[in-house]
Scaffold this active site. Structure first.
Site, PDB file in Angstrom:
ATOM      1  N   ARG A   1     -47.077   9.460 -51.632  1.00  0.00           N
ATOM      2  CA  ARG A   1     -46.146   9.070 -52.632  1.00  0.00           C
ATOM      3  C   ARG A   1     -46.459   9.403 -53.936  1.00  0.00           C
ATOM      4  NH1 ARG A   1     -46.874   2.648 -52.119  1.00  0.00           N
ATOM      5  NH2 ARG A   1     -48.517   2.638 -53.502  1.00  0.00           N
TER       6      ARG A   1
ATOM      7  N   ARG B   1       5.356   4.417 -12.746  1.00  0.00           N
ATOM      8  CA  ARG B   1       5.680   3.466 -13.766  1.00  0.00           C
ATOM      9  C   ARG B   1       4.391   3.355 -14.625  1.00  0.00           C
ATOM     10  NH1 ARG B   1       7.702  -0.972  -9.112  1.00  0.00           N
ATOM     11  NH2 ARG B   1       6.901   0.706  -8.135  1.00  0.00           N
TER      12      ARG B   1
HETATM   13  C1  UD1 Z   1       5.617  -2.181  -1.387  1.00  0.00           C
HETATM   14  C2  UD1 Z   1       6.346  -2.760  -0.165  1.00  0.00           C
HETATM   15  C3  UD1 Z   1       6.746  -4.052  -0.487  1.00  0.00           C
HETATM   16  C4  UD1 Z   1       5.660  -5.074  -0.721  1.00  0.00           C
HETATM   17  C5  UD1 Z   1       4.842  -4.553  -2.061  1.00  0.00           C
HETATM   18  C6  UD1 Z   1       3.466  -5.332  -2.057  1.00  0.00           C
HETATM   19  C7  UD1 Z   1       7.326  -0.690   0.917  1.00  0.00           C
HETATM   20  C8  UD1 Z   1       8.736  -0.231   1.255  1.00  0.00           C
HETATM   21  N1  UD1 Z   1       7.443  -1.887   0.058  1.00  0.00           N
HETATM   22  O1  UD1 Z   1       6.596  -2.361  -2.509  1.00  0.00           O
HETATM   23  O2  UD1 Z   1       7.678  -4.726   0.633  1.00  0.00           O
HETATM   24  O3  UD1 Z   1       6.344  -6.442  -1.173  1.00  0.00           O
HETATM   25  O4  UD1 Z   1       4.465  -3.079  -1.608  1.00  0.00           O
HETATM   26  O5  UD1 Z   1       2.825  -4.788  -3.200  1.00  0.00           O
HETATM   27  O6  UD1 Z   1       6.429  -0.534   1.468  1.00  0.00           O
HETATM   28  N2  UD1 Z   1       2.939   5.150  -1.440  1.00  0.00           N
HETATM   29  C9  UD1 Z   1       2.677   6.450  -0.897  1.00  0.00           C
HETATM   30  N3  UD1 Z   1       3.645   7.441  -0.812  1.00  0.00           N
HETATM   31  C10 UD1 Z   1       4.711   7.347  -1.109  1.00  0.00           C
HETATM   32  C11 UD1 Z   1       5.163   6.067  -1.798  1.00  0.00           C
HETATM   33  C12 UD1 Z   1       4.316   4.855  -1.835  1.00  0.00           C
HETATM   34  O7  UD1 Z   1       1.758   6.593  -0.392  1.00  0.00           O
HETATM   35  O8  UD1 Z   1       5.663   8.164  -0.843  1.00  0.00           O
HETATM   36  C13 UD1 Z   1       2.001   4.399  -1.509  1.00  0.00           C
HETATM   37  C14 UD1 Z   1       1.670   3.807  -3.047  1.00  0.00           C
HETATM   38  O9  UD1 Z   1       1.087   4.803  -3.582  1.00  0.00           O
HETATM   39  C15 UD1 Z   1       1.418   2.331  -3.053  1.00  0.00           C
HETATM   40  C16 UD1 Z   1       2.016   1.823  -1.790  1.00  0.00           C
HETATM   41  O10 UD1 Z   1       2.359   3.074  -0.835  1.00  0.00           O
HETATM   42  O11 UD1 Z   1      -0.046   2.236  -3.024  1.00  0.00           O
HETATM   43  C17 UD1 Z   1       3.293   0.912  -1.864  1.00  0.00           C
HETATM   44  O12 UD1 Z   1       4.024   1.700  -2.521  1.00  0.00           O
HETATM   45  P1  UD1 Z   1       4.706   1.246  -4.096  1.00  0.00           P
HETATM   46  O13 UD1 Z   1       5.666   2.312  -4.594  1.00  0.00           O
HETATM   47  O14 UD1 Z   1       3.900   0.497  -5.074  1.00  0.00           O
HETATM   48  O15 UD1 Z   1       5.877  -0.130  -3.231  1.00  0.00           O
HETATM   49  P2  UD1 Z   1       6.273  -1.339  -4.010  1.00  0.00           P
HETATM   50  O16 UD1 Z   1       7.467  -0.986  -4.650  1.00  0.00           O
HETATM   51  O17 UD1 Z   1       5.365  -1.966  -4.737  1.00  0.00           O
HETATM   52 CA    CA Z   2       3.051  -1.432  -5.388  1.00  0.00          CA
END
Ligand code: UD1
Ligand code: CA
Length: 458
Positions: free
Chosen positions: A441, A18
């Site tokens: 100068r 995003r």
């Molecule tokens: C996540 C939480 C949500 C919470 C929110 C708080 C989950 C499923 N959801 O949502 O409940 O309210 O954070 O900010 O965890 N990441 C990885 N590998 C992946 C996917 C994500 O390392 O395959 C890491 C991302 O880099 C990030 C974190 O996990 O730092 C959270 O992932 P993100 O996709 O931002 O989750 P949110 O939708 O924000």
């Molecule tokens: Ca997040």
């Protein structure tokens, strides 16, 4: 009871799509540090060497953090639960504190308070939750009829009535490591995204009858996580407000705070004023009782006490005590100005030193010059430090008590010795002896009647 061992695991393996950026999401700058730095800094007291889960291409992480982190790679992105699985190979402690790398807001006290209370509660699993006015896309806390914690549901997977819940998952968890390992292998990607969610481990813990502690943040949470550029801007404004509030409490006047930008590490002494439209970045330090701005930019600059820097740009330089700079001057890296010196309007200084009480008041270029104390440099004077061929710049040396006339060209390498004067309009090409007057100068010639002859042919 001895304190149990705790390691920390930061999730940054997501692709941050995003953000629409070639730079990993958690490395985007917020007030002079990558977003991730705030997480690492806030956790430092709990674990000085956190484990970070990154995507396979993690050179930028290593370049920014070096050996400060333990790196675990998540080769493909299958969700936050899968990321935790990838990081667990580095965990040997009894407990692991897991948090999101895209959240620079929790403070050291927030993490510490959550950890301590979770341990006091003897939790097998714990989650930090908070109330948010606009919970938007965050995971919602589901509770039973008697308000016991039941689990987290992601906004994407939530039923309409669940979207009305304002209690959210902040993405900070504590797990007993052995239990977490057993829950991780049971995770299933049964959700809209087809991903493994770390939050599912909490629901499993509840179902197993383990002790799950839901810690509600005391203060109102402002936001949670940075997922796109709009949230990045919001993150900067939230942390900026914290920084400016802190400075104000320490005795710094901030004029029109909404127009001022001050990086996280900038230090400012009491009774100094930061006036509107100013920007203080990097490793900048300002002493006490100084006035910065309006419209000044300081980058890695050291400014002393009782000094004014008005509408000017200073980078990689040190301005002494009781000095004046500006308006409209440009101080480039490697410049040092001693106490009571003055750089006036429309001057450019580069890799030069200006001695105590010396003045460059108007319209000058001073590059690669060493100027001793009590020197006056006349308006419009420039150092000719570049010969157009060699790469090395040549130095100009001006000893103490020298008076440089207006509009001089000082052709370096050249030395103006102690107490000497140079005449207005001189192009000085060789050294001027002590207390001599250097004149270089053309001599003025007046051609009598020249205009009359031109105009009227007489
Ligand atoms: C996540 C939480 C949500 C919470 C929110 C708080 C989950 C499923 N959801 O949502 O409940 O309210 O954070 O900010 O965890 N990441 C990885 N590998 C992946 C996917 C994500 O390392 O395959 C890491 C991302 O880099 C990030 C974190 O996990 O730092 C959270 O992932 P993100 O996709 O931002 O989750 P949110 O939708 O924000
Ligand atoms: Ca997040």
């Amino acid at each position: 009871m001895s304190t149990p061992s705790v390691q920390t695991l930061i999730l940054a393996g997501g692709l941050g799509t995003r953000m629409k950026s070639a730079v990993p999401k958690v490395l985007h700058d917020v007030l002079g540090h990558p977003m991730l730095w705030y997480v690492v800094d806030a956790l430092a007291d709990i674990d000085p060497q956190p484990i970070i889960v990154t995507p396979a291409a993690n050179e930028a992480f290593r370049a920014a953090f070096g050996d400060r982190l333990t790196y675990a790679v998540q080769p493909e992105q299958h969700g936050s639960g899968h990321a935790v699985q990838c990081g667990m190979e580095h965990v040997s402690a009894e407990y692991v504190l897991v948090c999101n790398g895209d959240d620079p807001f929790p403070s050291a006290e927030d993490y510490r308070g959550f950890l301590d209370e979770s341990l006091v509660e003897h939790a097998d699993a714990a989650v930090l939750v908070a109330y948010l006015d606009n919970p938007d896309k965050l995971g919602r806390v589901i509770r039973t009829a008697d308000s016991a914690f039941a689990g987290i549901v992601e906004a994407r997977d939530a039923r309409p009535e669940q979207l009305g819940i304002h209690e959210i998952n902040t993405g900070v968890y504590l797990f007993r490591s052995a239990d977490l390992r057993s829950w991780l292998v049971q995770m299933k990607p049964n959700n809209v995204q087809g991903e493994y969610y770390i939050t599912d481990c909490l629901a499993m813990a509840v179902q197993n009858g383990s002790r799950v502690y839901c810690h509600v943040a005391r203060d109102k949470w402002e936001l949670s996580g940075v997922n796109d550029r709009a949230e990045l801007a919001l993150a900067a404004s939230v942390l900026q407000r914290r920084k400016l509030d802190h400075l104000s409490r320490e005795g710094v006047t901030i004029d029109m705070p909404e127009t001022v930008r001050v990086d996280w590490d900038v230090a400012i002494g009491r009774d100094s004023e930061i006036r509107q439209g100013s920007c203080l970045k990097g490793n900048t330090k300002v002493g006490h009782s100084s006035i910065i701005g309006p419209n000044t930019i300081l980058i890695d600059a050291q400014v002393g006490d009782e000094t004014t820097v008005l509408a000017s740009f200073v980078e990689g330089s040190a301005i002494g005590n009781n000095c004046v700079v500006g308006p409209f001057s440009y101080i480039r890296p490697g410049t040092l100005t001693a106490e009571r010196s003055k750089v006036g309007a429309f001057c450019e200084l580069k890799a030069s030193s200006l001695g105590a009480g010396s003045k460059v008041p108007h319209l000058s270029y001073i590059g690669d010059a060493t100027i001793a104390e009590n020197v006056n440099v006349g308006a419009g004077t420039i150092t000719c430090n570049y010969d157009g061929f060699t790469h090395a710049k040549h130095r100009t040396v001006i000893e103490k008590d020298v008076f440089i006339g207006a509009n001089n060209n000082l052709v370096a390498p050249v030395t103006i010795h102690e107490g000497a004067y140079t005449a207005t309009g001189s192009t000085i090409t060789h050294d001027v002896p002590p207390e001599a007057l250097g004149i270089a100068r053309a001599v003025q010639v007046d051609k009598e009647g020249w205009v009359r002859r031109k105009k009227h042919g007489q």
